[in-house]
Design an enzyme around this catalytic site. Structure first.
Site, PDB file in Angstrom:
ATOM      1  N   THR A 162     113.491  33.777 -62.537  1.00  0.00           N
ATOM      2  CA  THR A 162     112.795  33.735 -61.250  1.00  0.00           C
ATOM      3  C   THR A 162     112.809  32.270 -60.812  1.00  0.00           C
ATOM      4  O   THR A 162     113.156  31.386 -61.588  1.00  0.00           O
ATOM      5  CB  THR A 162     111.332  34.211 -61.361  1.00  0.00           C
ATOM      6  OG1 THR A 162     110.586  33.257 -62.137  1.00  0.00           O
ATOM      7  CG2 THR A 162     111.233  35.573 -62.011  1.00  0.00           C
ATOM      8  N   ILE A 196     109.930  28.502 -69.987  1.00  0.00           N
ATOM      9  CA  ILE A 196     109.502  27.542 -68.964  1.00  0.00           C
ATOM     10  C   ILE A 196     110.728  26.899 -68.308  1.00  0.00           C
ATOM     11  O   ILE A 196     111.597  26.340 -68.988  1.00  0.00           O
ATOM     12  CB  ILE A 196     108.605  26.433 -69.587  1.00  0.00           C
ATOM     13  CG1 ILE A 196     107.382  27.063 -70.280  1.00  0.00           C
ATOM     14  CG2 ILE A 196     108.174  25.431 -68.509  1.00  0.00           C
ATOM     15  CD1 ILE A 196     106.480  27.895 -69.377  1.00  0.00           C
ATOM     16  N   LYS A 197     110.735  27.013 -66.984  1.00  0.00           N
ATOM     17  CA  LYS A 197     111.862  26.446 -66.235  1.00  0.00           C
ATOM     18  C   LYS A 197     111.403  25.126 -65.617  1.00  0.00           C
ATOM     19  O   LYS A 197     110.359  25.074 -64.948  1.00  0.00           O
ATOM     20  CB  LYS A 197     112.213  27.425 -65.124  1.00  0.00           C
ATOM     21  CG  LYS A 197     113.668  27.512 -64.758  1.00  0.00           C
ATOM     22  CD  LYS A 197     113.788  28.597 -63.678  1.00  0.00           C
ATOM     23  CE  LYS A 197     115.207  28.863 -63.303  1.00  0.00           C
ATOM     24  NZ  LYS A 197     115.270  29.723 -62.116  1.00  0.00           N
ATOM     25  N   VAL A 198     112.176  24.084 -65.854  1.00  0.00           N
ATOM     26  CA  VAL A 198     111.845  22.785 -65.240  1.00  0.00           C
ATOM     27  C   VAL A 198     113.071  22.277 -64.485  1.00  0.00           C
ATOM     28  O   VAL A 198     114.209  22.539 -64.882  1.00  0.00           O
ATOM     29  CB  VAL A 198     111.408  21.721 -66.303  1.00  0.00           C
ATOM     30  CG1 VAL A 198     110.173  22.181 -67.070  1.00  0.00           C
ATOM     31  CG2 VAL A 198     112.540  21.366 -67.248  1.00  0.00           C
TER      32      VAL A 198
END
Ligand code: E4P
Length: 217
Positions: free
Chosen positions: A27, A82-84
């Site tokens: 997402t 976790i997307k960074v």
């Protein structure tokens, strides 16, 4: 190659997960904001439907903010990744989170050196955006090839290449040929993966011959 859906649409996800061919979900803030619902509930529902990795992106751009948001997102479900973003702060967040055994997907990657740094920072996934490179007249697929060649040289790199911003079936074929670990695919393109007009035509004629024979299984 693993197949992720690039979507926050739970109904589409449920529909396309029926054959259990969906290995994970990505997402991003744009996709989640389109859903119109509370993002935590959307992510919870997605994580319940798909047991594989579900990427949820931080929206803070400063390091303490990213780390704080990562803690909040992690609590939503066990399979949250976790997307960074691939910024200086994003790399630092990736290094800190990865050391704490939190899986990180470093997103918005547009160059091989960015991918190298993300791997060194312990990223579980690197997301090169191939469609957006094509949009500016560059070759997105070539970037996947470059990252693959670089990562192959170093046994200690365990970062998976997650081909993102996929715009066509051809993109899927090309990144699979290169050996991308994952492709994250919009639902519209996923539906095109199993379709061929000759399959439909062939089935039609098989069934018509069968009907004419009067036989039954
Ligand atoms: C990946 O994780 C991103 O959500 C996505 O692939 C972006 O694709 P777009 O360029 O079509 O927005």
């Amino acid at each position: 190659m693993e197949i992720f859906l690039d979507s926050s649409d739970i109904n589409e996800i449920k529909l396309l997960n029926k054959a259990n061919l969906v290995d994970g979900i990505t997402t991003n803030p744009s996709l989640l904001s389109k859903s119109g619902n509370d993002f935590k509930n959307v992510l919870k529902d997605i994580c319940k439907e798909v047991s594989g990795p579900v990427s949820a992106e931080v929206t803070a751009t400063d390091l303490p903010g990213m780390l704080k948001e990562a803690e909040i997102l992690k609590k939503i479900a066990k399979n949250i990744i976790i997307k960074v973003p691939l910024t200086w702060n994003g790399l630092q967040a990736c290094e800190i989170l990865s050391k704490k055994k939190t899986k990180v997907n470093v997103t918005l990657c547009f160059s091989p050196t960015q991918a190298l740094l993300a791997a060194k920072a312990g990223a579980s996934y690197i997301s090169p955006f191939i469609g957006r490179l094509d949009d500016i007249g560059e070759n997105g697929v070539e970037l996947i090839q470059e990252i693959k060649s670089i990562y192959k040289n170093y046994k200690n790199i365990n970062t998976k290449i997650l081909a993102a911003s996929i715009r066509s079936v051809e993109h899927v074929i090309k990144v699979a040929k290169i050996g991308a670990d994952v492709a994250t695919i919009p639902t519209k393109i996923f539906k095109e993966l199993y379709k061929h007009s000759l399959t439909d035509k062939g089935l039609e004629s098989f069934l018509s011959d069968w009907k004419k024979s009067g036989m039954q299984i």
